[in-house]
Design an enzyme around this catalytic site. Structure first.
Site, PDB file in Angstrom:
ATOM      1  N   CYS A   1       0.817  -1.215   0.000  1.00 48.28           N
ATOM      2  CA  CYS A   1       0.000   0.000   0.000  1.00 48.28           C
ATOM      3  C   CYS A   1       0.849   1.263   0.000  1.00 48.28           C
ATOM      4  CB  CYS A   1      -0.936   0.007   1.202  1.00 48.28           C
ATOM      5  SG  CYS A   1      -1.674  -1.590   1.515  1.00 48.28           S
TER       6      CYS A   1
ATOM      7  N   ILE B   1     -12.581  -1.928  -1.292  1.00 44.24           N
ATOM      8  CA  ILE B   1     -11.809  -2.361  -2.457  1.00 44.24           C
ATOM      9  C   ILE B   1     -12.174  -1.406  -3.594  1.00 44.24           C
ATOM     10  CG2 ILE B   1     -11.688  -4.193  -4.201  1.00 44.24           C
ATOM     11  CD1 ILE B   1     -12.004  -6.147  -1.753  1.00 44.24           C
TER      12      ILE B   1
ATOM     13  N   LYS C   1     -10.568   5.405   3.901  1.00 43.41           N
ATOM     14  CA  LYS C   1     -11.791   4.820   4.435  1.00 43.41           C
ATOM     15  C   LYS C   1     -13.008   5.138   3.574  1.00 43.41           C
ATOM     16  CE  LYS C   1     -14.922   3.218   6.996  1.00 43.41           C
ATOM     17  NZ  LYS C   1     -15.694   2.982   5.771  1.00 43.41           N
TER      18      LYS C   1
ATOM     19  N   HIS D   1      -9.476   2.960  -1.647  1.00 44.57           N
ATOM     20  CA  HIS D   1      -8.072   2.576  -1.471  1.00 44.57           C
ATOM     21  C   HIS D   1      -7.611   1.669  -2.615  1.00 44.57           C
ATOM     22  CE1 HIS D   1      -4.329   1.437   0.197  1.00 44.57           C
ATOM     23  NE2 HIS D   1      -4.712   0.475   0.999  1.00 44.57           N
TER      24      HIS D   1
ATOM     25  N   CYS E   1     -13.390  -0.565   7.927  1.00 45.29           N
ATOM     26  CA  CYS E   1     -12.484  -1.005   6.867  1.00 45.29           C
ATOM     27  C   CYS E   1     -12.599  -0.129   5.631  1.00 45.29           C
ATOM     28  CB  CYS E   1     -12.812  -2.437   6.464  1.00 45.29           C
ATOM     29  SG  CYS E   1     -12.860  -3.595   7.841  1.00 45.29           S
ATOM     30  N   SER E   2     -11.470   0.152   4.999  1.00 44.71           N
ATOM     31  CA  SER E   2     -11.500   0.839   3.708  1.00 44.71           C
ATOM     32  C   SER E   2     -11.984  -0.167   2.665  1.00 44.71           C
ATOM     33  CB  SER E   2     -10.121   1.389   3.352  1.00 44.71           C
ATOM     34  OG  SER E   2      -9.167   0.359   3.304  1.00 44.71           O
TER      35      SER E   2
END
Lengths: 390, 129
Positions: A87, A213, A332, A336, A210-211
């Protein structure tokens, strides 16, 4: 000594989200066009390209992406290299570009990041992401990325009393900021109650911790101070940069409530810039999970260890707070696309520092910090930037 | 088993329910999972070490959403355990209800175990001591 020759003269991103029907190279090309020709920088001026992309091999079955992408964007011929640090791929590409400019080898270079993640199933994407953790010793027993941050969250909760509600407030803030960002994946505010929906991904982390997909790309042009004048009266300078590594394995770390690479990279960057955390007007940090933002805010020295959650609850990190964090919505809520994220963070700093962030503009915007980390926090990159006239 | 430890044998030992750590020949530091060089003195001379199997729970999570390979096993615990010998490992955690994680106390004493799966694969695991 602060760096003096690294100037961002243009920066842009595509919309982030599930971009159906748009391929890796098309996203890349769109971001590059926005940051070059659309911004008054002819493509022929670019002497080299530094490109962040995490794992197109697994996501779109494509390796050797740098020349492929540059060809499609109409820029074949110049040196083009892909950087892969999970990342943190985007920020390590940016850092390589900074070193290339500071060395005097080039005057004008392109930095870009891109990832196409929604062309495979969520399970396949999760599997690809897991490749950023230690396969033989951790992932192979079923430790997922949310799990990694779940373990950090449990340690932080135990040591400092951080709660699930504290983490949920980070999500609420992210969605609030992204609600006015037309490039964000989620442009909708959520209530605290919704953020607390007990749909666990990796306890104590829930869906809204969670961020997502995402697909997306970001690009910027970095030049020497002399060259910058050709393109703009007001560049943004990168005055300090730091990078550090740490063990891939969580189990090899003495402290699970902090990421040592983030601490090390930020101290290096502050020292180079000759500045401290108190000199920063705002921060963009790697909030792949809500707990990651709380920990990052402590690791970069904005708050003492254990006080990051209180800062969120008190509104200190809100867009109109004393120390805004992720004023455009963060990973978030903006999304991402892994390799694009580090470059996108620089795009956010560029826009905020120039006062060009529209409804997401922070009030003080002379100097800021970006923090991008990779995988389990085994790579961290921190950059300090300031507006050239500040 | 060869005298010089290898990652392949480390992983096979777990499959055989015979967990062993690495140990630095020069300074005696016990290391697991394997490292090519000692965290204490930098030496790359390693040998095998038997461990007591006693440990303390450092942190944990409960995985609810997992890649296909593990999907049938959810929810399951993954923990960080500090062995009595000082090194920390990641492992499955058994003997606790995965739907009542708030009842698990960090610092609890745990002991070495193994978890068998239907596929025949074995995980390093710990259970309450």
């Amino acid at each position: 000594m602060p760096l003096d020759n690294s100037n961002i003269v243009s920066a842009a991103q595509t919309k982030f989200g599930a971009l159906k029907g748009v391929t890796l190279r098309e996203m890349f090309s769109e971001a590059v066009d926005k940051a070059t020709v659309d911004a008054g920088v002819p493509k022929k001026d670019i002497q080299a390209a530094f490109i962040g992309s995490f794992i197109p091999e697994m996501l779109v079955h494509q390796g050797h992406t740098a020349p492929l992408l540059m060809d499609f964007a109409g820029m074949k011929g110049i040196p083009a290299t892909r950087h892969e640090d999970a990342c943190a791929a985007g920020a390590t590409a940016l850092r390589a570009a900074v070193m290339a400019i500071e060395s005097g080898m080039y005057d004008t270079v392109l930095v870009a990041g891109v990832e196409k993640m929604t062309s495979v199933s969520t399970n396949k994407a999760t599997e690809a992401l897991a490749a950023a953790a230690d396969d033989e010793f951790e992932s192979s027993m079923g430790l997922t990325f949310p799990g990694v941050f779940g373990i950090a969250a449990v340690a932080h909760m135990q040591k400092y009393g951080t709660t699930e509600e504290d983490m949920a407030r980070v999500a609420v803030k992210a969605h609030k900021n992204a609600s006015t960002n037309p490039l964000a994946q989620f442009q909708k505010e959520i209530s605290l109650e919704k953020a607390m929906t007990p749909r666990y991904i990796a306890w104590p982390l829930k869906l809204f911790d969670c961020s997502p997909i995402s697909d997306g790309a970001a690009a910027l042009v970095l030049t020497s101070t002399e060259k910058a004048k050709q393109y703009t009266d007001l560049p943004v300078k990168i005055t300090g940069t730091g990078q550090a590594s740490a063990s891939m394995n969580l189990c090899d770390r003495d402290d699970l409530t902090s990421f040592s690479a983030s601490v090390d990279a930020s101290r290096t960057a502050y020292k180079m810039a000759g500045l401290e955390a108190k000199d920063m007007d705002f921060a963009v940090v790697h909030d792949c999970f809500t707990i990651a933002e709380i920990i990052a805010s402590e690791d970069i020295g904005f708050f003492k260890p254990g006080e990051g959650a209180k800062a969120v609850n008190d509104g200190v990190t809100a867009r109109d707070g004393d120390k805004p964090i992720n004023p455009m919505g963060g990973l978030k809520a903006v999304g991402h696309p892994v390799g694009a994220t580090g470059v996108k963070q620089a795009v956010v700093l560029y826009r905020e520092l120039l006062g060009d962030a529209g409804p997401n503009q922070v009030s003080k915007h002379d100097t800021a910090i970006m923090h991008n980390f990779g995988g389990t926090g085994a790579t961290a990159v921190v950059n300090i930037m300031r507006r050239a006239d500040a | 088993m060869s005298e010089k430890p290898t990652v392949e044998e480390y992983l096979k030992n777990i499959q055989d329910s015979q967990f062993k750590a690495y140990k630095c020949v020069d300074c005696g530091m016990v290391i697991a999972p394997p490292s090519g060089s000692c965290y204490g003195c930098g030496s790359s001379k390693m040998e095998w070490a038997n461990v007591s199997g006693k440990g303390k729970l450092v942190s944990f999570t409960v995985i609810h959403i997992a890649p296909d390979e593990f999907a049938e096993e959810t929810p399951y615990y993954i923990a960080i355990v500090e062995l009595a010998e000082g090194t920390r490992v990641s492992a499955r955690l058994l003997g606790y209800d995965p739907l009542k994680p708030e009842e698990v106390k960090l610092g609890s004493d745990v002991k070495l175990d193994y978890e068998d799966t239907e596929s025949g694969k074995k995980y390093l695991a710990f259970k309450p001591a």
